[in-house]
Enzyme design. Structure first.
Site, PDB file in Angstrom:
ATOM      1  N   SER A 145     -45.504 -48.760 -78.977  1.00 46.85           N
ATOM      2  CA  SER A 145     -45.142 -47.740 -78.572  1.00 46.85           C
ATOM      3  C   SER A 145     -43.768 -47.359 -78.661  1.00 46.85           C
ATOM      4  CB  SER A 145     -45.498 -47.453 -77.073  1.00 46.85           C
ATOM      5  OG  SER A 145     -44.914 -46.257 -76.389  1.00 46.85           O
TER       6      SER A 145
ATOM      7  N   TYR B 165     -45.340 -50.276 -68.762  1.00 51.12           N
ATOM      8  CA  TYR B 165     -45.966 -49.901 -70.040  1.00 51.12           C
ATOM      9  C   TYR B 165     -45.199 -50.482 -70.982  1.00 51.12           C
ATOM     10  CZ  TYR B 165     -48.019 -47.256 -73.913  1.00 51.12           C
ATOM     11  OH  TYR B 165     -48.299 -46.892 -75.135  1.00 51.12           O
TER      12      TYR B 165
HETATM   13  N1  LIG Z   1     -51.313 -41.176 -77.804  1.00 45.80           N
HETATM   14  C1  LIG Z   1     -50.174 -41.642 -77.820  1.00 45.80           C
HETATM   15  O1  LIG Z   1     -49.121 -40.818 -77.813  1.00 45.80           O
HETATM   16  C2  LIG Z   1     -49.606 -43.062 -78.077  1.00 45.80           C
HETATM   17  C3  LIG Z   1     -48.207 -43.311 -77.932  1.00 45.80           C
HETATM   18  C4  LIG Z   1     -47.920 -44.732 -78.163  1.00 45.80           C
HETATM   19  C5  LIG Z   1     -48.761 -45.712 -78.164  1.00 45.80           C
HETATM   20  N2  LIG Z   1     -49.969 -45.300 -77.782  1.00 45.80           N
HETATM   21  C6  LIG Z   1     -50.898 -46.418 -77.891  1.00 45.80           C
HETATM   22  O2  LIG Z   1     -52.037 -46.227 -78.692  1.00 45.80           O
HETATM   23  C7  LIG Z   1     -53.297 -46.685 -78.516  1.00 45.80           C
HETATM   24  C8  LIG Z   1     -54.248 -45.724 -78.577  1.00 45.80           C
HETATM   25  O3  LIG Z   1     -53.757 -44.628 -77.603  1.00 45.80           O
HETATM   26  P1  LIG Z   1     -54.516 -43.329 -77.294  1.00 45.80           P
HETATM   27  O4  LIG Z   1     -53.856 -42.189 -77.108  1.00 45.80           O
HETATM   28  O5  LIG Z   1     -55.738 -43.435 -78.318  1.00 45.80           O
HETATM   29  O6  LIG Z   1     -54.924 -43.654 -75.819  1.00 45.80           O
HETATM   30  P2  LIG Z   1     -56.617 -43.517 -75.041  1.00 45.80           P
HETATM   31  O7  LIG Z   1     -56.458 -43.764 -73.694  1.00 45.80           O
HETATM   32  O8  LIG Z   1     -57.122 -42.300 -75.555  1.00 45.80           O
HETATM   33  O9  LIG Z   1     -57.450 -44.572 -75.939  1.00 45.80           O
HETATM   34  C9  LIG Z   1     -57.564 -46.064 -75.368  1.00 45.80           C
HETATM   35  C10 LIG Z   1     -58.779 -46.413 -75.227  1.00 45.80           C
HETATM   36  O10 LIG Z   1     -58.974 -47.853 -74.806  1.00 45.80           O
HETATM   37  C11 LIG Z   1     -59.911 -48.030 -73.791  1.00 45.80           C
HETATM   38  N3  LIG Z   1     -59.509 -49.321 -73.207  1.00 45.80           N
HETATM   39  C12 LIG Z   1     -58.582 -49.015 -72.095  1.00 45.80           C
HETATM   40  N4  LIG Z   1     -58.455 -50.266 -71.585  1.00 45.80           N
HETATM   41  C13 LIG Z   1     -59.316 -51.104 -72.009  1.00 45.80           C
HETATM   42  C14 LIG Z   1     -59.945 -52.451 -71.747  1.00 45.80           C
HETATM   43  N5  LIG Z   1     -59.364 -53.054 -71.024  1.00 45.80           N
HETATM   44  N6  LIG Z   1     -60.901 -52.798 -72.645  1.00 45.80           N
HETATM   45  C15 LIG Z   1     -61.502 -52.122 -73.407  1.00 45.80           C
HETATM   46  N7  LIG Z   1     -61.028 -50.784 -73.593  1.00 45.80           N
HETATM   47  C16 LIG Z   1     -59.972 -50.176 -73.073  1.00 45.80           C
HETATM   48  C17 LIG Z   1     -59.908 -46.795 -73.158  1.00 45.80           C
HETATM   49  O11 LIG Z   1     -61.379 -46.381 -72.586  1.00 45.80           O
HETATM   50  C18 LIG Z   1     -59.780 -45.674 -74.114  1.00 45.80           C
HETATM   51  O12 LIG Z   1     -60.981 -45.032 -74.908  1.00 45.80           O
HETATM   52  C19 LIG Z   1     -52.911 -47.320 -76.994  1.00 45.80           C
HETATM   53  O13 LIG Z   1     -52.610 -48.890 -77.196  1.00 45.80           O
HETATM   54  C20 LIG Z   1     -51.455 -46.725 -76.509  1.00 45.80           C
HETATM   55  O14 LIG Z   1     -51.129 -47.413 -75.778  1.00 45.80           O
HETATM   56  C21 LIG Z   1     -50.248 -44.105 -77.704  1.00 45.80           C
END
Ligand SMILES: NC(=O)c1ccc[n+]([C@@H]2O[C@H](COP(=O)([O-])OP(=O)(O)OC[C@H]3O[C@@H](n4cnc5c(N)ncnc54)[C@H](O)[C@@H]3O)[C@@H](O)[C@H]2O)c1
Length: 341
Positions: free
Chosen positions: A130, A155
């Site tokens: 991130s 985080y």
């Molecule tokens: N969206 C952004 O702007 C952004 C920015 C930086 C990093 N990220 C990272 O990208 C990845 C995806 O993010 P996103 O925006 O799609 O988030 P999101 O929350 O929509 O997707 C994450 C998914 O992981 C699942 N999850 C959470 N904990 C879990 C567990 N313990 N076991 C199994 N499944 C689990 C959730 O149910 C969710 O569906 C994450 O790692 C997030 O930290 C996202």
């Protein structure tokens, strides 16, 4: 190619599954479907994947990544070629409320993914890091070559820890790993806890929207299609060791081991108020703004330097904000059945 996508019901994961199916890969999606935000939205994303023309190549299983026996079984039974690890407890602000969720999902869960890859000869692990790892850094644009040892939220610390854990596995076991530092991702099927969604919702419901840091943030917003293309592109371009890496003058973005980290961002930071204006234009409505101080754990600005990604993969994010916001607002109106005239 048989690919595991963790977090398959999530915003980014569901789009990645669709993109991999589209090109003919076999995709195993896992997610624990937790209720951090609306579970129906997660289920609808899974339904959308299951409706794809190539859905015969897709299997969805409800698994928590911190469930060690379940993860061991999954990896041993399926023998994945490659892994895209996106499951995580996301969100900076929630990490102040529920820090343990971040250790379970992001640290223990990541450990299980690494072990699964090591024990089952996975060819490449691509995982989500991130932009928040830049923490207290102020040198802009944020460069993967800079040191990121000053996170300002748990985080961020969990994502930096993932990068370190991955390095040990790349070094010890020659496991190729690529960490992708995403910069504020937005677009159709987006996350209800993130500002683009919160802003659109408040505008349509004619409620004041909360503008933190009095609107003085700048964010490098990245459209979902660009993130997906970046993920798939790096997945295909397996990490290799950097022969020029030197322990005397260590580059923070590469290693002698097959390990690397990239930024994926639009490389165009946008002032928050300009961003809100773009949503107003797409929604055809004016926002009421409640200007508030900065929240703990937040950083004032983000700005990605993506040159390392471009150099190694030839890929550069390309969607402009106006186009991306228009697509997001259209999806939002359609999904939530909002009539406007
Ligand atoms: N969206 C952004 O702007 C952004 C920015 C930086 C990093 N990220 C990272 O990208 C990845 C995806 O993010 P996103 O925006 O799609 O988030 P999101 O929350 O929509 O997707 C994450 C998914 O992981 C699942 N999850 C959470 N904990 C879990 C567990 N313990 N076991 C199994 N499944 C689990 C959730 O149910 C969710 O569906 C994450 O790692 C997030 O930290 C996202």
């Amino acid at each position: 190619m048989k690919i595991l996508v963790t977090g398959a019901a999530g915003f980014i994961g569901s789009h990645v599954c669709l993109s991999l199916l589209e090109r003919g890969d076999e995709v195993i999606g896992i997610d624990n479907l937790n209720d951090y935000y609306d579970v129906n939205l997660k289920l609808d994303r899974v339904k959308r994947i299951e409706n794809h023309d190539n859905a015969v190549n897709f299997t969805f299983t409800k698994v928590a990544v911190e469930d060690r026996p379940a993860m061991e079984r999954l990896f041993a039974e399926q023998r994945f070629d490659k892994v895209v690890h996106l499951a995580a407890q996301a969100g900076v602000r929630y990490s102040l409320e529920n820090p343990h969720a971040y250790i379970d999902a992001n640290i223990v869960g990541f450990m299980n993914v690494l072990e699964g890859c090591r024990c089952n000869d996975v060819q490449h692990l691509v995982y989500a890091s991130s932009s928040s790892v830049y923490g207290a850094n102020e040198s802009m644009p944020f460069s993967v070559h800079d040191n990121v040892d000053h996170p300002v939220s748990l985080y961020a610390a969990s994502k930096k820890a993932n990068e370190l854990m991955a390095h040990t596995y790349s070094h010890l076991y020659n496991l190729p790993t690529t960490g992708l530092r995403f910069f504020t991702v937005y677009g159709p099927w987006g996350r209800p806890d993130m500002s683009p969604f919160l802003f659109a919702k408040a505008i349509f419901e004619e409620r004041p929207l909360k503008v933190f840091n009095y609107g003085n943030h700048r964010r490098d917003f990245t459209y979902i299609d660009d993130i997906v293309e970046g993920i798939v592109c790096t997945l295909d371009n397996t990490a290799t060791g950097n022969p020029d890496w030197s322990g005397e003058n260590p580059d923070a973005a590469s290693s002698k081991a097959p390990w690397r980290v990239y930024n994926i961002g639009a490389q165009t930071p946008v002032h928050l108020l300009e961003y809100i204006e773009t949503i107003e234009q797409a929604a055809g409505k004016t926002a009421q703004k409640e200007l508030l101080p900065m929240q703990p754990g937040d950083v004032p600005d983000t700005y990605a330097d993506v040159e390392a990604l471009v150099k190694d993969t030839g890929y550069r994010p390309k969607t402009d904000l106006k186009t991306g916001i228009k697509a997001f607002v259209e999806w939002y109106k359609d999904y939530y059945k909002i009539e406007t005239n």
